[in-house]
Design a protein around this motif. Structure first.
Motif, PDB file in Angstrom:
ATOM      1  N   ILE A 160       0.971  -1.596  -0.086  1.00  0.00           N
ATOM      2  CA  ILE A 160       0.376   0.428   0.295  1.00  0.00           C
ATOM      3  C   ILE A 160       1.170   1.275   0.084  1.00  0.00           C
ATOM      4  O   ILE A 160       1.980   1.199   0.490  1.00  0.00           O
ATOM      5  N   ALA A 161       0.437   2.105  -0.675  1.00  0.00           N
ATOM      6  CA  ALA A 161       1.414   3.321  -1.306  1.00  0.00           C
ATOM      7  C   ALA A 161       1.375   4.176   0.744  1.00  0.00           C
ATOM      8  O   ALA A 161       0.621   3.735   1.619  1.00  0.00           O
ATOM      9  N   ARG A 162       2.357   4.714   0.452  1.00  0.00           N
ATOM     10  CA  ARG A 162       2.419   5.468   2.084  1.00  0.00           C
ATOM     11  C   ARG A 162       1.221   6.376   2.434  1.00  0.00           C
ATOM     12  O   ARG A 162       0.935   6.138   3.770  1.00  0.00           O
ATOM     13  N   ASN A 163       1.237   7.614   1.299  1.00  0.00           N
ATOM     14  CA  ASN A 163       0.829   8.444   1.385  1.00  0.00           C
ATOM     15  C   ASN A 163      -1.228   7.514   2.526  1.00  0.00           C
ATOM     16  O   ASN A 163      -1.503   8.061   3.686  1.00  0.00           O
ATOM     17  N   SER A 164      -1.295   5.955   1.991  1.00  0.00           N
ATOM     18  CA  SER A 164      -2.723   5.871   1.928  1.00  0.00           C
ATOM     19  C   SER A 164      -2.411   5.354   3.456  1.00  0.00           C
ATOM     20  O   SER A 164      -3.206   5.640   4.826  1.00  0.00           O
ATOM     21  N   SER A 165      -0.883   4.780   3.733  1.00  0.00           N
ATOM     22  CA  SER A 165      -1.102   4.102   5.295  1.00  0.00           C
ATOM     23  C   SER A 165      -0.292   5.789   6.442  1.00  0.00           C
ATOM     24  O   SER A 165      -1.115   5.092   7.527  1.00  0.00           O
ATOM     25  N   PHE A 166      -0.411   6.436   5.786  1.00  0.00           N
ATOM     26  CA  PHE A 166       0.040   7.464   6.705  1.00  0.00           C
ATOM     27  C   PHE A 166      -1.774   8.244   7.754  1.00  0.00           C
ATOM     28  O   PHE A 166      -1.288   8.895   8.180  1.00  0.00           O
ATOM     29  N   ALA A 167      -2.605   7.706   6.818  1.00  0.00           N
ATOM     30  CA  ALA A 167      -3.689   8.404   7.456  1.00  0.00           C
ATOM     31  C   ALA A 167      -3.760   8.062   8.657  1.00  0.00           C
ATOM     32  O   ALA A 167      -4.432   8.280   9.401  1.00  0.00           O
ATOM     33  N   TYR A 168      -3.458   6.878   9.440  1.00  0.00           N
ATOM     34  CA  TYR A 168      -3.710   6.197  10.667  1.00  0.00           C
ATOM     35  C   TYR A 168      -2.783   6.397  11.774  1.00  0.00           C
ATOM     36  O   TYR A 168      -2.744   6.414  12.350  1.00  0.00           O
ATOM     37  N   LYS A 169      -1.725   7.618  11.479  1.00  0.00           N
ATOM     38  CA  LYS A 169      -0.935   7.728  11.764  1.00  0.00           C
ATOM     39  C   LYS A 169      -1.572   8.263  13.336  1.00  0.00           C
ATOM     40  O   LYS A 169      -2.208   9.219  13.364  1.00  0.00           O
ATOM     41  N   GLY A 170      -1.106   8.152  14.562  1.00  0.00           N
ATOM     42  CA  GLY A 170      -1.445   8.379  15.631  1.00  0.00           C
ATOM     43  C   GLY A 170      -2.751   7.713  16.181  1.00  0.00           C
ATOM     44  O   GLY A 170      -3.139   8.003  17.157  1.00  0.00           O
ATOM     45  N   GLU A 171      -3.017   6.540  15.238  1.00  0.00           N
ATOM     46  CA  GLU A 171      -4.815   5.829  16.070  1.00  0.00           C
ATOM     47  C   GLU A 171      -4.618   4.577  16.644  1.00  0.00           C
ATOM     48  O   GLU A 171      -3.560   4.098  16.516  1.00  0.00           O
ATOM     49  N   ALA A 172      -4.918   4.381  18.094  1.00  0.00           N
ATOM     50  CA  ALA A 172      -4.496   3.383  18.758  1.00  0.00           C
ATOM     51  C   ALA A 172      -5.109   2.075  17.711  1.00  0.00           C
ATOM     52  O   ALA A 172      -4.283   0.918  18.245  1.00  0.00           O
ATOM     53  N   ASP A 173      -6.238   2.178  16.913  1.00  0.00           N
ATOM     54  CA  ASP A 173      -6.600   1.702  16.387  1.00  0.00           C
ATOM     55  C   ASP A 173      -6.422   1.953  15.019  1.00  0.00           C
ATOM     56  O   ASP A 173      -6.645   0.096  14.235  1.00  0.00           O
ATOM     57  N   GLY A 174      -4.986   1.946  14.600  1.00  0.00           N
ATOM     58  CA  GLY A 174      -4.143   1.572  13.451  1.00  0.00           C
ATOM     59  C   GLY A 174      -4.064   0.757  12.377  1.00  0.00           C
ATOM     60  O   GLY A 174      -4.975   0.146  11.654  1.00  0.00           O
ATOM     61  N   VAL A 175      -4.241  -0.499  13.074  1.00  0.00           N
ATOM     62  CA  VAL A 175      -4.002  -2.185  12.811  1.00  0.00           C
ATOM     63  C   VAL A 175      -5.358  -2.198  11.933  1.00  0.00           C
ATOM     64  O   VAL A 175      -5.859  -3.286  11.381  1.00  0.00           O
ATOM     65  N   LYS A 176      -5.631  -2.343  12.979  1.00  0.00           N
ATOM     66  CA  LYS A 176      -7.601  -3.030  12.538  1.00  0.00           C
ATOM     67  C   LYS A 176      -8.010  -2.661  11.647  1.00  0.00           C
ATOM     68  O   LYS A 176      -8.631  -2.867  11.055  1.00  0.00           O
ATOM     69  N   ARG A 177      -8.155  -1.513  11.480  1.00  0.00           N
ATOM     70  CA  ARG A 177      -8.073  -0.362  10.764  1.00  0.00           C
ATOM     71  C   ARG A 177      -7.942   0.183   9.095  1.00  0.00           C
ATOM     72  O   ARG A 177      -8.604  -0.601   8.160  1.00  0.00           O
ATOM     73  N   ALA A 178      -7.146  -0.577   9.338  1.00  0.00           N
ATOM     74  CA  ALA A 178      -6.245  -0.708   8.475  1.00  0.00           C
ATOM     75  C   ALA A 178      -6.354  -1.733   7.360  1.00  0.00           C
ATOM     76  O   ALA A 178      -6.015  -1.307   6.556  1.00  0.00           O
ATOM     77  N   GLY A 179      -6.181  -2.785   8.826  1.00  0.00           N
ATOM     78  CA  GLY A 179      -6.407  -3.750   7.484  1.00  0.00           C
ATOM     79  C   GLY A 179      -7.704  -3.535   6.615  1.00  0.00           C
ATOM     80  O   GLY A 179      -8.101  -4.245   5.848  1.00  0.00           O
ATOM     81  N   ALA A 180      -8.306  -3.342   8.098  1.00  0.00           N
ATOM     82  CA  ALA A 180     -10.076  -3.501   6.734  1.00  0.00           C
ATOM     83  C   ALA A 180     -10.162  -2.811   5.889  1.00  0.00           C
ATOM     84  O   ALA A 180     -11.459  -2.600   5.266  1.00  0.00           O
ATOM     85  N   GLU A 181     -10.065  -1.566   6.201  1.00  0.00           N
ATOM     86  CA  GLU A 181      -9.881   0.238   4.872  1.00  0.00           C
ATOM     87  C   GLU A 181      -9.123  -0.338   4.064  1.00  0.00           C
ATOM     88  O   GLU A 181      -9.927  -0.595   2.481  1.00  0.00           O
ATOM     89  N   LEU A 182      -8.123  -0.806   4.435  1.00  0.00           N
ATOM     90  CA  LEU A 182      -7.142  -1.042   2.894  1.00  0.00           C
ATOM     91  C   LEU A 182      -7.274  -2.436   2.230  1.00  0.00           C
ATOM     92  O   LEU A 182      -6.378  -2.187   1.186  1.00  0.00           O
ATOM     93  N   GLY A 183      -7.868  -3.334   3.389  1.00  0.00           N
ATOM     94  CA  GLY A 183      -7.771  -4.712   2.292  1.00  0.00           C
ATOM     95  C   GLY A 183      -6.503  -5.685   2.179  1.00  0.00           C
ATOM     96  O   GLY A 183      -6.436  -6.194   1.869  1.00  0.00           O
ATOM     97  N   VAL A 184      -5.462  -5.111   3.084  1.00  0.00           N
ATOM     98  CA  VAL A 184      -4.512  -6.009   3.316  1.00  0.00           C
ATOM     99  C   VAL A 184      -4.519  -6.960   4.444  1.00  0.00           C
ATOM    100  O   VAL A 184      -5.110  -7.181   5.273  1.00  0.00           O
ATOM    101  N   ARG A 185      -3.532  -7.405   4.357  1.00  0.00           N
ATOM    102  CA  ARG A 185      -3.266  -9.178   5.472  1.00  0.00           C
ATOM    103  C   ARG A 185      -2.489  -8.987   6.378  1.00  0.00           C
ATOM    104  O   ARG A 185      -2.790  -9.174   7.147  1.00  0.00           O
ATOM    105  N   TYR A 186      -1.212  -8.018   5.929  1.00  0.00           N
ATOM    106  CA  TYR A 186      -0.753  -8.086   6.949  1.00  0.00           C
ATOM    107  C   TYR A 186      -0.621  -6.300   7.023  1.00  0.00           C
ATOM    108  O   TYR A 186       0.083  -5.621   5.842  1.00  0.00           O
ATOM    109  N   VAL A 187       0.191  -6.198   8.381  1.00  0.00           N
ATOM    110  CA  VAL A 187       0.498  -4.690   8.501  1.00  0.00           C
ATOM    111  C   VAL A 187       1.919  -4.130   9.379  1.00  0.00           C
ATOM    112  O   VAL A 187       1.566  -5.155  10.005  1.00  0.00           O
ATOM    113  N   LEU A 188       2.596  -3.919   9.204  1.00  0.00           N
ATOM    114  CA  LEU A 188       4.436  -3.767   9.637  1.00  0.00           C
ATOM    115  C   LEU A 188       3.946  -2.600  10.687  1.00  0.00           C
ATOM    116  O   LEU A 188       3.338  -1.527   9.827  1.00  0.00           O
ATOM    117  N   THR A 189       4.260  -2.247  11.991  1.00  0.00           N
ATOM    118  CA  THR A 189       4.364  -1.723  12.811  1.00  0.00           C
ATOM    119  C   THR A 189       5.372  -1.519  13.564  1.00  0.00           C
ATOM    120  O   THR A 189       6.759  -2.062  13.383  1.00  0.00           O
TER     121      THR A 189
END
Length: 235
Positions: A160-189
């Motif tokens: 996923i492009a950087r600008n889409s991923s950075f929309a979740y900066k500072g969000e406590a539920d960023g991993v869960k939301r990113a997986g659902a909203e971006l449609g990705v299987r894996y999230v790197l933190t």
């Protein structure tokens, strides 16, 4: 996910790509984030304070940063976009809603039938700055940029492009939301700690469907090793 079409341009939020006539248009990350926020709020006059808080959350920046990003946007869009963004004296900026077409695209979630691409998919979320110095946020963001780029070189991996991923900066539920909203299987933190010339870089690979951490590691080095640290984490 959303795609915006305006003044001969196309902005795909899922891939974080701005294009004109099928060709990519170069735009700095913060400038692109500013353009996205304006497009999402087309037709509404947005004050400078709101724009600064949206693009630079929890970071103190001057009006010059906002002004420079606006100049970057107007230069990148060119004459075709004259009048698209209007400055409202002493109030802020507004995008002409009549010139913007918003398209909603269906993207399957991580718990559904898969993503829009058959390759394994990953989003690299902004790393936490553990240095205790807000000014080091730029350094942490830069590390994430480099890691995202390194992963993108792996053709079998959908990144996923950087600008889409950075929309979740500072969000406590960023991993869960990113997986659902971006449609990705894996999230790197991860996190970055910089003290003088020394750097500590950590990473955790999470299965967005189950929330399980499937890999984690830590890398220590100096500024002279920074590129090696980034490549090792990506590998």
């Amino acid at each position: 996910m959303t795609t915006f079409e305006f003044s001969g341009h196309r902005l795909d939020l899922h891939r974080g790509r701005l294009q004109r006539g099928g060709h990519d248009v170069d735009l700095r990350a913060k400038s692109l984030s500013l353009l996205v926020y304006l497009l999402e709020n087309a037709g509404r006059v947005i004050g400078k304070d709101e724009l600064v808080n949206a693009v630079w959350p929890n970071i103190a920046v001057s009006d010059d940063s906002l002004t420079q990003c606006m100049k970057d946007i107007r230069k990148a869009l060119g004459a075709e976009a004259d009048g698209l963004i209007r400055t409202v004296l002493r109030r802020g900026y507004v995008i002409d809603e009549e010139r913007v077409r918003r398209l909603e695209d269906r993207v399957a979630t991580a718990t559904g039938e898969g993503t829009a691409d058959d390759r394994p998919s990953i989003a690299v979320l902004p790393f936490e700055n553990l240095s205790g110095d807000p000014a080091q946020d730029y350094f942490a963001d830069g590390m994430v940029d480099e890691i995202t780029t390194a992963l993108s070189r792996m053709r079998w991996l959908f990144v996923i492009a950087r600008n889409s991923s950075f929309a979740y900066k500072g969000e406590a539920d960023g991993v869960k939301r990113a997986g659902a909203e971006l449609g990705v299987r894996y999230v790197l933190t991860g996190s970055v700690r910089k003290a003088g010339d020394h750097i500590r870089l950590t990473g955790q690979l999470i299965d967005s469907g189950s929330g399980k951490t499937i890999w984690a590691d830590r890398y220590d080095g100096t500024m002279a090793d920074v590129f090696d640290l980034q490549d090792r984490l990506a590998e």
